[in-house]
Motif scaffolding. Structure first.
Motif, PDB file in Angstrom:
ATOM      1  N   LYS A 137      43.910  43.670  33.679  1.00 48.70           N
ATOM      2  CA  LYS A 137      42.885  43.757  32.644  1.00 48.70           C
ATOM      3  C   LYS A 137      42.065  42.471  32.586  1.00 48.70           C
ATOM      4  CE  LYS A 137      43.001  47.744  30.508  1.00 48.70           C
ATOM      5  NZ  LYS A 137      41.773  48.580  30.371  1.00 48.70           N
ATOM      6  N   LEU A 138      42.744  41.351  32.771  1.00 49.94           N
ATOM      7  CA  LEU A 138      42.063  40.061  32.729  1.00 49.94           C
ATOM      8  C   LEU A 138      40.997  39.971  33.819  1.00 49.94           C
ATOM      9  CD1 LEU A 138      42.400  37.363  31.059  1.00 49.94           C
ATOM     10  CD2 LEU A 138      43.599  36.482  33.063  1.00 49.94           C
ATOM     11  N   GLU A 139      41.333  40.419  35.005  1.00 54.60           N
ATOM     12  CA  GLU A 139      40.377  40.384  36.116  1.00 54.60           C
ATOM     13  C   GLU A 139      39.184  41.291  35.858  1.00 54.60           C
ATOM     14  OE1 GLU A 139      42.767  41.399  39.447  1.00 54.60           O
ATOM     15  OE2 GLU A 139      43.566  39.366  39.713  1.00 54.60           O
ATOM     16  N   ASN A 144      35.226  36.123  36.744  1.00 55.76           N
ATOM     17  CA  ASN A 144      34.932  34.791  37.269  1.00 55.76           C
ATOM     18  C   ASN A 144      36.026  33.764  36.960  1.00 55.76           C
ATOM     19  OD1 ASN A 144      32.394  35.604  38.295  1.00 55.76           O
ATOM     20  ND2 ASN A 144      31.480  35.352  36.264  1.00 55.76           N
ATOM     21  N   PHE A 145      37.057  34.198  36.226  1.00 54.15           N
ATOM     22  CA  PHE A 145      38.142  33.272  35.889  1.00 54.15           C
ATOM     23  C   PHE A 145      39.269  33.400  36.913  1.00 54.15           C
ATOM     24  CE2 PHE A 145      42.186  32.500  33.494  1.00 54.15           C
ATOM     25  CZ  PHE A 145      42.072  31.107  33.461  1.00 54.15           C
ATOM     26  N   MET A 185      46.080  43.639  26.775  1.00 52.94           N
ATOM     27  CA  MET A 185      45.666  42.523  27.635  1.00 52.94           C
ATOM     28  C   MET A 185      46.375  41.220  27.275  1.00 52.94           C
ATOM     29  SD  MET A 185      41.949  41.242  28.938  1.00 52.94           S
ATOM     30  CE  MET A 185      41.164  41.004  27.362  1.00 52.94           C
ATOM     31  N   PHE A 186      46.375  40.832  25.999  1.00 57.71           N
ATOM     32  CA  PHE A 186      46.975  39.568  25.592  1.00 57.71           C
ATOM     33  C   PHE A 186      48.394  39.796  25.089  1.00 57.71           C
ATOM     34  CE2 PHE A 186      42.359  38.702  24.670  1.00 57.71           C
ATOM     35  CZ  PHE A 186      42.166  37.869  25.759  1.00 57.71           C
ATOM     36  N   LEU A 193      45.877  34.802  24.570  1.00 65.46           N
ATOM     37  CA  LEU A 193      44.507  34.530  24.149  1.00 65.46           C
ATOM     38  C   LEU A 193      44.220  33.030  24.166  1.00 65.46           C
ATOM     39  CD1 LEU A 193      42.795  36.170  21.068  1.00 65.46           C
ATOM     40  CD2 LEU A 193      42.867  33.691  21.284  1.00 65.46           C
ATOM     41  N   LEU A 194      45.125  32.227  23.594  1.00 59.78           N
ATOM     42  CA  LEU A 194      44.926  30.780  23.531  1.00 59.78           C
ATOM     43  C   LEU A 194      44.948  30.154  24.923  1.00 59.78           C
ATOM     44  CD1 LEU A 194      44.652  28.118  21.999  1.00 59.78           C
ATOM     45  CD2 LEU A 194      47.133  28.128  21.656  1.00 59.78           C
ATOM     46  N   ASN A 195      45.886  30.585  25.768  1.00 56.73           N
ATOM     47  CA  ASN A 195      45.918  30.061  27.134  1.00 56.73           C
ATOM     48  C   ASN A 195      44.618  30.362  27.868  1.00 56.73           C
ATOM     49  OD1 ASN A 195      48.658  28.942  28.558  1.00 56.73           O
ATOM     50  ND2 ASN A 195      49.126  30.086  26.690  1.00 56.73           N
ATOM     51  N   LEU A 196      44.097  31.576  27.686  1.00 55.70           N
ATOM     52  CA  LEU A 196      42.848  31.917  28.349  1.00 55.70           C
ATOM     53  C   LEU A 196      41.698  31.037  27.857  1.00 55.70           C
ATOM     54  CD1 LEU A 196      41.131  33.660  30.215  1.00 55.70           C
ATOM     55  CD2 LEU A 196      40.915  35.325  28.337  1.00 55.70           C
ATOM     56  N   MET A 197      41.592  30.850  26.547  1.00 51.74           N
ATOM     57  CA  MET A 197      40.518  30.019  26.002  1.00 51.74           C
ATOM     58  C   MET A 197      40.595  28.589  26.522  1.00 51.74           C
ATOM     59  SD  MET A 197      40.235  31.344  22.037  1.00 51.74           S
ATOM     60  CE  MET A 197      38.844  30.279  21.647  1.00 51.74           C
TER      61      MET A 197
END
Length: 332
Positions: A137-139, A144-145, A185-186, A193-197
């Motif tokens: 889901k993240l991809e 671009n991450f 997703m999170f 969520l925090l790790n992604l940010m």
């Protein structure tokens, strides 16, 4: 350290541990400012009286987005990034305690975040998908991450050093929207969520981050004599091994350091929960122990008692009377 304090978040069920956490901070770190972010409306008189703790309830939050959408499991701690009373802060979950001078890891001159160095067992593909985010889901949502690039930097968010105002609120609102639209997703409250940010910001050159060994997990204490020795107590005194400093984190659920949980090494938390009672109410250790048993067992007893009371109304008075009797045994 200029304009610095420690922030804890708690809800009613883990406030009992937050009291121990506050006691540990005072024991090892002196009069450093403490702020309690409270999810709920219950009183927190013990820590306010004993340790002069600043308290932020939902109604105290100025920003309407945070007030309306950032309370509950995991998300409460995110309020600190915008409404912290300190420009620099250490965040600790309620079910943690400080052990030694953990402030030695703070380095705000060179870094914006100092976070835990997570054991590699959590950071293989299955671990990342279980503890942080659904990578498929993240991809899709963030093509671009490069999440693989930071697989050995992701951290369990029970403790971290950070700066107030470092995130854009609009970015957080976007994450909350995605969290609502893609609930799978999170993972684990705010953790993914925090790790992604953070790591999106690191990749974009916005943030400077350092990993340190900040925390030890309570669940790893089971049958581990070496770690029991590391966090030992003699009488009423925690025994530090040299300049050892870390945060002990029990990480909730089956690892909760309840007084009766013999399968979890709970002595450090029990010591500081008792200390909070002694500091607040000036009672002896025996009464403090009795109170902790009541505090641990009462929520379950209340639930089952209320169920029985629906069938047998006369039990309601008995239940209320039993609680009064228990409290009278350790009356302040």
């Amino acid at each position: 350290m200029k304009d610095f304090g420690i922030i804890l978040a708690c809800y009613k069920k883990d406030y009992r541990f937050a009291k121990g956490c506050c006691a540990s901070i005072r024991y090892f770190l002196g009069d450093i400012p403490i702020c309690l972010l409270v999810d709920g409306s219950f009183p927190v008189a013990e820590v306010v009286k004993a340790y002069d703790v600043n308290v932020i309830y939902r109604n105290d939050v100025a920003n309407q987005v945070l007030k309306n959408r950032s309370f509950g499991y995991g998300l409460t701690k995110m309020v600190a990034f915008w409404e912290s009373p300190f420009q620099h802060f250490l965040f600790m979950d309620a079910d943690t305690i400080a052990w030694g001078n953990i402030l030695k890891y703070a380095n705000f001159e060179n870094f914006d975040f100092v976070v835990d160095r997570t054991e590699s067992i959590y950071l293989n593909d299955s671990g990342i998908n279980r503890y942080f985010f659904n990578t498929e889901k993240l991809e899709q949502c963030f093509p671009n991450f490069n999440w693989q690039k930071y697989r050995y930097n992701y951290f369990v968010s029970g403790v971290f050093f950070a700066k107030k105002g470092i995130f854009e609120l609009a970015e957080y609102e976007k994450m909350l929207y995605l969290r609502e639209q893609h609930r799978e997703m999170f993972k684990l409250g705010e953790q993914g969520l925090l790790n992604l940010m953070i790591f999106q910001g690191v990749e974009q050159g916005k943030f400077r981050l350092k990993n340190e060994y900040l925390q030890i997990f309570g669940s790893s204490f089971i049958d581990n004599l070496q770690q029991k020795k590391r966090f030992s107590l003699e009488g009423n005194t925690p025994i530090l091994q040299g300049d050892d400093a870390s945060v002990i984190h029990w990480a909730g659920g089956i690892n909760s350091p309840l007084l009766a949980r013999t399968e979890v090494y709970n002595k450090p938390m029990t010591f500081f929960r008792q200390k909070c009672l002694r500091d607040y109410a000036r009672i002896n250790s025996i009464k403090a122990t009795i109170f902790l048993y009541i505090e641990d067992f009462w929520p379950n007893l209340k639930v089952y008692g209320q169920k029985l009371a629906k069938q047998f109304p006369a039990l309601r008075q008995t239940l209320a009377g039993f609680k009064k009797f228990c409290i009278s045994m350790v009356k302040y």
